[in-house]
Design a protein around this motif. Sequence first.
Motif, PDB file in Angstrom:
ATOM      1  N   UNK A   1      39.715  43.726  30.038  1.00 34.67           N
ATOM      2  CA  UNK A   1      41.140  43.838  29.811  1.00 34.67           C
ATOM      3  C   UNK A   1      41.663  42.631  29.057  1.00 34.67           C
ATOM      4  N   UNK A   2      42.979  42.561  28.888  1.00 32.59           N
ATOM      5  CA  UNK A   2      43.592  41.430  28.203  1.00 32.59           C
ATOM      6  C   UNK A   2      43.215  40.127  28.893  1.00 32.59           C
ATOM      7  N   UNK A   3      43.186  39.058  28.121  1.00 34.67           N
ATOM      8  CA  UNK A   3      42.760  37.773  28.660  1.00 34.67           C
ATOM      9  C   UNK A   3      43.859  37.139  29.497  1.00 34.67           C
ATOM     10  N   UNK A   4      43.537  36.839  30.732  1.00 35.44           N
ATOM     11  CA  UNK A   4      44.443  36.144  31.639  1.00 35.44           C
ATOM     12  C   UNK A   4      44.093  34.658  31.590  1.00 35.44           C
ATOM     13  N   UNK A   5      44.996  33.847  31.050  1.00 35.15           N
ATOM     14  CA  UNK A   5      44.717  32.431  30.857  1.00 35.15           C
ATOM     15  C   UNK A   5      44.553  31.678  32.177  1.00 35.15           C
ATOM     16  N   UNK A   6      45.202  32.173  33.216  1.00 37.34           N
ATOM     17  CA  UNK A   6      45.041  31.549  34.534  1.00 37.34           C
ATOM     18  C   UNK A   6      43.626  31.749  35.046  1.00 37.34           C
ATOM     19  N   UNK A   7      43.104  32.967  34.912  1.00 36.88           N
ATOM     20  CA  UNK A   7      41.730  33.231  35.340  1.00 36.88           C
ATOM     21  C   UNK A   7      40.736  32.449  34.478  1.00 36.88           C
ATOM     22  N   UNK A   8      41.030  32.331  33.191  1.00 35.95           N
ATOM     23  CA  UNK A   8      40.151  31.571  32.308  1.00 35.95           C
ATOM     24  C   UNK A   8      40.150  30.092  32.689  1.00 35.95           C
ATOM     25  N   UNK A   9      41.311  29.572  33.043  1.00 41.83           N
ATOM     26  CA  UNK A   9      41.400  28.173  33.466  1.00 41.83           C
ATOM     27  C   UNK A   9      40.614  27.949  34.749  1.00 41.83           C
ATOM     28  N   UNK A  10      40.727  28.867  35.676  1.00 37.76           N
ATOM     29  CA  UNK A  10      39.960  28.773  36.919  1.00 37.76           C
ATOM     30  C   UNK A  10      38.466  28.781  36.634  1.00 37.76           C
ATOM     31  N   UNK A  11      38.040  29.676  35.740  1.00 37.85           N
ATOM     32  CA  UNK A  11      36.623  29.758  35.399  1.00 37.85           C
ATOM     33  C   UNK A  11      36.136  28.460  34.773  1.00 37.85           C
ATOM     34  N   UNK A  12      36.959  27.871  33.926  1.00 37.22           N
ATOM     35  CA  UNK A  12      36.600  26.603  33.292  1.00 37.22           C
ATOM     36  C   UNK A  12      36.419  25.499  34.319  1.00 37.22           C
TER      37      UNK A  12
END
Length: 441
Positions: A218-229
């Motif tokens: 789905x669309x990129x969730x920047x919060x989830x991406x930040x958590x993954x980082x």
Amino acid sequence: MRMRIKYAIILFFLVALVIIEKENNIISRVSDKFVLKFPQVEFVGPNNTISARALTENNTVAASSNSALGQLHKAQRNCSMLRTTLGGEERKEVTGRRHLLLMATTRTGSSFVGEFFNQNSNIFYLFEPLWHVEKSVTFEPGGMNAVASSIIYRDMVQQLMLCDLYALESFLFPMPERHVTGILFRRGSSNSLCEGAVCTPPKKGGTQRFPCRVRQCGLLNMTLATQACLQKQHVAMKTVRLRQLEYLRPLVEDLRIDLRIIQLVRDPRAVLASRMVAFPGKYDAWKKWANEGHVPDDEEVGKLRGNCENLRASAQLGIGQPPWLRGRFMLMRYEDIALEPLKRAEEMYRFAGIPITDEVKTWIYENTQASKANDNVYSTHKNSSEQFEKWRLGLPFKIARVVQQVCEPTMRLLGYKLVKDAATLANRSASLLEDRNFRAI
């Protein structure tokens, strides 16, 4: 709300200009060169001042500076909250964390080499995150162009190395809603943005300009991406937009970031030949010269000279290993990597202080032993030992000779041999590489 965000962007760049004054004492000269490409905002710099005009229907200003400043700090607070939420888990992950920057120019094989780190599941890898910054911000021609752009790019890299992906949101258009976007450039080229919790289920109507390649997300969730980082062991990114090594010193000296810089270079003759194929519109003058005998004007030759000089200056600084850069810089020639991909990958991993994984070794083997040549100019799947000098058969000697004349200091520094005639250029059995160990210089 949108107008407030736009003015937050203005304040962001005002801060950038202040940084320029503090570090270089040149703000009065930079401000006149600075132009925003945002469709609704423009900067003007008469008398060394900065003003903003919202191009609404009645051309009125509709935001307060206090509200804009609040928006500017919002992303930083969000990222800090995430770090606090992860608590001990984050602190454990950050211990021993390395940050790797692959610095290159276009058509030097950076996408291919970047995959060496993208394929490591312990690394949070970003592909060309500065693309959006470049598309949003431009600089009028002038001597301060390189200074201002390098500082803005550097500060963005600093935020991203610290996993503050919210910092990118101000450069995405349209702006993300609730930190969700479908336009992050080449998202599919970063495994970290297409795996695990970051790969949310697709929703009806959620279109993406740059979707994931391997799986549907789905669309990129920047919060989830930040958590993954924050949860990954290391962070790496590659960019062709940061070319001034000297301006990276604040990143190297930032105690929060354990930075290693790999500068990837390639024979300037090969770079020009590749760009003529990949970007025919931008290099039309050179193609006409090759095909019709029309000599490129001084401006085109000047661009080539400027590119080579920037490359030489950064490479010479890095090879010289000043105290602030000692142990933090590695120069790699694309040709050496193409000839011995696994050996060079292991060298880069040792330099970065990151263990190389079996998944990386497998990818290198499978993607450098292609039985057939891949004609896609953007492909990372190729027989690297056979393809890296293919340009020698297609580049006219008269163009190669101009490159040699303009870029000779750079080529000699990097160990690329000059040729005296077309026969030598086309003779692939005659190596154009000098044996060099740049880390020992």
